[in-house]
Design an enzyme around this catalytic site. Structure first.
Site, PDB file in Angstrom:
ATOM      1  N   GLY A  12       2.486   2.203  10.672  1.00 40.00           N
ATOM      2  CA  GLY A  12       3.447   3.299  10.527  1.00 40.00           C
ATOM      3  C   GLY A  12       4.170   3.671  11.806  1.00 40.00           C
ATOM      4  O   GLY A  12       4.840   4.706  11.871  1.00 40.00           O
ATOM      5  N   ASN A  28       0.877  -1.182   0.000  1.00 44.58           N
ATOM      6  CA  ASN A  28       0.000   0.000   0.000  1.00 44.58           C
ATOM      7  C   ASN A  28       0.910   1.227   0.000  1.00 44.58           C
ATOM      8  O   ASN A  28       1.473   1.578   1.031  1.00 44.58           O
ATOM      9  CB  ASN A  28      -0.895  -0.011   1.245  1.00 44.58           C
ATOM     10  CG  ASN A  28      -1.695   1.282   1.390  1.00 44.58           C
ATOM     11  OD1 ASN A  28      -1.832   2.037   0.431  1.00 44.58           O
ATOM     12  ND2 ASN A  28      -2.213   1.531   2.590  1.00 44.58           N
ATOM     13  N   TRP A  29       1.020   1.829  -1.158  1.00 40.14           N
ATOM     14  CA  TRP A  29       1.940   2.965  -1.275  1.00 40.14           C
ATOM     15  C   TRP A  29       1.411   4.234  -0.614  1.00 40.14           C
ATOM     16  O   TRP A  29       2.138   5.203  -0.471  1.00 40.14           O
ATOM     17  CB  TRP A  29       2.221   3.260  -2.752  1.00 40.14           C
ATOM     18  CG  TRP A  29       3.160   2.293  -3.408  1.00 40.14           C
ATOM     19  CD1 TRP A  29       3.697   1.163  -2.861  1.00 40.14           C
ATOM     20  CD2 TRP A  29       3.679   2.387  -4.737  1.00 40.14           C
ATOM     21  NE1 TRP A  29       4.519   0.545  -3.773  1.00 40.14           N
ATOM     22  CE2 TRP A  29       4.528   1.272  -4.938  1.00 40.14           C
ATOM     23  CE3 TRP A  29       3.513   3.296  -5.784  1.00 40.14           C
ATOM     24  CZ2 TRP A  29       5.201   1.044  -6.131  1.00 40.14           C
ATOM     25  CZ3 TRP A  29       4.178   3.072  -6.980  1.00 40.14           C
ATOM     26  CH2 TRP A  29       5.020   1.967  -7.146  1.00 40.14           C
ATOM     27  N   SER A  31       3.362  -2.195  10.227  1.00 38.57           N
ATOM     28  CA  SER A  31       4.817  -2.238  10.430  1.00 38.57           C
ATOM     29  C   SER A  31       5.434  -3.594  10.087  1.00 38.57           C
ATOM     30  O   SER A  31       6.420  -3.993  10.700  1.00 38.57           O
ATOM     31  CB  SER A  31       5.183  -1.810  11.862  1.00 38.57           C
ATOM     32  OG  SER A  31       4.788  -0.467  12.086  1.00 38.57           O
ATOM     33  N   GLU A  75      -5.387  -5.091  10.640  1.00 34.42           N
ATOM     34  CA  GLU A  75      -4.385  -4.042  10.821  1.00 34.42           C
ATOM     35  C   GLU A  75      -4.638  -3.288  12.131  1.00 34.42           C
ATOM     36  O   GLU A  75      -5.458  -2.360  12.164  1.00 34.42           O
ATOM     37  CB  GLU A  75      -4.463  -3.046   9.665  1.00 34.42           C
ATOM     38  CG  GLU A  75      -4.148  -3.636   8.316  1.00 34.42           C
ATOM     39  CD  GLU A  75      -3.535  -2.602   7.382  1.00 34.42           C
ATOM     40  OE1 GLU A  75      -2.407  -2.823   6.953  1.00 34.42           O
ATOM     41  OE2 GLU A  75      -4.175  -1.578   7.139  1.00 34.42           O
ATOM     42  N   GLU A  99      -6.775   4.768   7.794  1.00 34.10           N
ATOM     43  CA  GLU A  99      -6.554   6.194   7.502  1.00 34.10           C
ATOM     44  C   GLU A  99      -7.795   6.804   6.866  1.00 34.10           C
ATOM     45  O   GLU A  99      -8.120   7.969   7.098  1.00 34.10           O
ATOM     46  CB  GLU A  99      -5.312   6.360   6.610  1.00 34.10           C
ATOM     47  CG  GLU A  99      -4.042   6.117   7.418  1.00 34.10           C
ATOM     48  CD  GLU A  99      -2.844   5.655   6.602  1.00 34.10           C
ATOM     49  OE1 GLU A  99      -2.862   5.765   5.369  1.00 34.10           O
ATOM     50  OE2 GLU A  99      -1.886   5.171   7.234  1.00 34.10           O
ATOM     51  N   HIS A 112      -9.458   1.230   4.816  1.00 32.01           N
ATOM     52  CA  HIS A 112      -8.178   1.432   5.514  1.00 32.01           C
ATOM     53  C   HIS A 112      -8.404   2.381   6.699  1.00 32.01           C
ATOM     54  O   HIS A 112      -9.203   3.314   6.615  1.00 32.01           O
ATOM     55  CB  HIS A 112      -7.139   2.014   4.548  1.00 32.01           C
ATOM     56  CG  HIS A 112      -5.756   1.986   5.106  1.00 32.01           C
ATOM     57  ND1 HIS A 112      -5.309   2.934   6.007  1.00 32.01           N
ATOM     58  CD2 HIS A 112      -4.733   1.111   4.925  1.00 32.01           C
ATOM     59  CE1 HIS A 112      -4.057   2.632   6.338  1.00 32.01           C
ATOM     60  NE2 HIS A 112      -3.688   1.533   5.707  1.00 32.01           N
ATOM     61  N   GLY A 134       2.754  -1.104   4.213  1.00 32.34           N
ATOM     62  CA  GLY A 134       2.850   0.308   3.854  1.00 32.34           C
ATOM     63  C   GLY A 134       4.289   0.693   3.585  1.00 32.34           C
ATOM     64  O   GLY A 134       4.842   0.453   2.508  1.00 32.34           O
ATOM     65  N   GLY A 135       4.942   1.267   4.597  1.00 34.86           N
ATOM     66  CA  GLY A 135       6.296   1.802   4.450  1.00 34.86           C
ATOM     67  C   GLY A 135       7.280   0.871   3.758  1.00 34.86           C
ATOM     68  O   GLY A 135       8.007   1.288   2.843  1.00 34.86           O
TER      69      GLY A 135
HETATM   70  C1  PEP Z   1      -0.798   0.162   5.948  1.00 32.68           C
HETATM   71  O1  PEP Z   1      -0.830   1.332   5.633  1.00 32.68           O
HETATM   72  O2  PEP Z   1      -1.717  -0.592   5.616  1.00 32.68           O
HETATM   73  C2  PEP Z   1       0.339  -0.319   6.722  1.00 32.68           C
HETATM   74  C3  PEP Z   1       0.314  -1.519   7.213  1.00 32.68           C
HETATM   75  O3  PEP Z   1       1.386   0.564   6.879  1.00 32.68           O
HETATM   76  P1  PEP Z   1       2.819   0.238   7.561  1.00 32.68           P
HETATM   77  O4  PEP Z   1       3.290  -1.052   6.983  1.00 32.68           O
HETATM   78  O5  PEP Z   1       3.692   1.386   7.149  1.00 32.68           O
HETATM   79  O6  PEP Z   1       2.607   0.156   9.018  1.00 32.68           O
END
Ligand code: PEP
Length: 259
Positions: free
Chosen positions: A177, A13-14, A217, A171, A101, A99, A238-239
Site C-alpha cells: 500500500g 485482496n480487496w 504495490s 509481501e 495487516e 496477512h 491489494g489496491g
Molecule cells: C496486500 O494487501 O496484500 C497488498 C499487496 O496490497 P497492495 O497491492 O495495495 O500493496
C-alpha cells in the site's frame, strides 16, 4: 523457468473494500474483459459478507473466490469468527492466512498462523500464506531470518501431501500500500530463498511445484517485470485489484510471461 511444474496465481485482496452491489458490478465488468487463455489461476479474495455475492456472480467462470481470513477452531464460542468448514461449504476455494495487516493490527502470531494453516488445509481450502519483513528488519539485514522463521513456523507439522495446496506470498511489509517495491531481483531473491526452505523441509519435487507469489504495490506497470522472474509465480494484489481494468492488466502481464 519452471512454469511447467507450477501454476501462476494472480490473486486480488480487496481488504475491507466494495459492497455486495459493487461486487456484482465488478464481476460483470471483469467477465466482459476476461482473457480467453487459461495460463494463470485467477482468485478474488473478498470480505466475508460478500462471499455469497461473489460466488454467485463468478459462477460459470474460471475465477476462484477466496476469503481474507479464517479462524483456527472448527467451531465453538468464538463470537464474530468464521471457520474453514463454513468457507468450504459456501464454495470458497482459497483463504489468505497471516496477512501482515492481521499480524500487525490483530496480533496474529506465527503460532496462530500455523493453526489457521492446519484448519484451512483440513477443510480442503488452499491457503495463501503471507510472509514478509518490516523495513527495519530489511535495513538490519535480517530479512531471510525473519522469512525463514515465518515459513517454518507456519508450516510446522503440515504433511508433504498437503503442501501442493499451499500458495506462499512474499509481501515485504514496507511495500504494501506504499507504492514502493523492491527491485525485481530483490523480490526474486526472497522468493527463491522461500523455495529453498521448502526444498529443505519437503524435498526438491515439492519445492518445484509450490507457487510463490510476490505482493506489495504490484500494478499494471511493474507486474510484467516481477512476473518474469524465475521464482515469482504470481501476485497478491491489494489496491490494483479493486479496479477490473488494472486487475486484468496484471493477468495479461502474467499471460505475457507464458507467451
Ligand atoms: C496486500 O494487501 O496484500 C497488498 C499487496 O496490497 P497492495 O497491492 O495495495 O500493496
Amino acid at each position: 523457468m519452471n512454469r511447467k511444474y507450477r501454476k501462476t496465481v494472480i490473486a486480488g485482496n480487496w481488504k475491507m473494500n466494495h459492497t455486495a452491489t459493487q461486487t456484482r458490478a465488478f464481476a460483470e465488468s471483469l467477465k466482459a474483459i476476461l482473457p480467453k487463455s487459461k495460463w494463470c489461476e485467477i482468485v478474488v479474495c473478498v470480505p466475508f459478507v460478500n462471499l455469497p455475492a461473489a460466488l454467485k456472480a463468478f459462477r460459470d467462470t474460471r475465477i476462484a473466490i477466496g476469503a481474507q481470513n479464517v479462524h483456527y477452531a472448527p467451531s465453538g464460542a468464538f463470537t464474530g469468527e468464521i471457520s474453514a468448514e463454513m468457507l468450504k461449504d459456501l464454495g470458497v476455494r482459497y483463504v489468505i492466512v497471516g496477512h501482515s495487516e492481521r499480524r500487525q493490527m490483530f496480533g496474529e502470531t506465527d503460532e496462530i498462523i500455523n493453526q489457521k494453516m492446519h484448519a484451512a488445509l483440513n477443510a480442503g481450502l488452499s491457503p495463501i500464506l503471507c510472509v514478509g519483513e518490516t523495513l527495519e528488519q530489511r535495513e538490519l539485514g535480517v530479512t531471510m531470518e525473519r522469512i525463514t522463521l515465518q515459513v517454518k513456523t507456519a508450516l510446522a507439522n503440515i504433511p508433504a501431501d498437503r503442501i501442493r495446496r499451499v500458495v506462499i506470498a512474499y509481501e515485504p511489509i514496507w511495500a504494501i500500500g506504499t507504492g514502493k517495491t523492491p527491485t525485481v531481483e530483490q523480490a526474486n531473491e526472497v522468493c527463491e530463498a522461500i523455495r529453498t526452505i521448502i526444498r529443505k523441509l519437503y524435498g526438491a519435487r515439492i519445492a518445484r511445484s509450490v507457487s510463490i507469489q510476490y505482493g506489495g504495490s504490484m500494478n499494471e506497470h511493474n507486474a510484467e517485470g516481477l512476473l518474469a522472474q524465475p521464482d515469482i509465480d504470481g501476485g497478491l494484489i491489494g489496491g490494483a485489484s479493486l479496479d477490473p481494468d488494472t486487475f486484468i492488466a496484471i493477468v495479461h502481464a502474467a499471460n505475457q510471461d507464458h507467451a
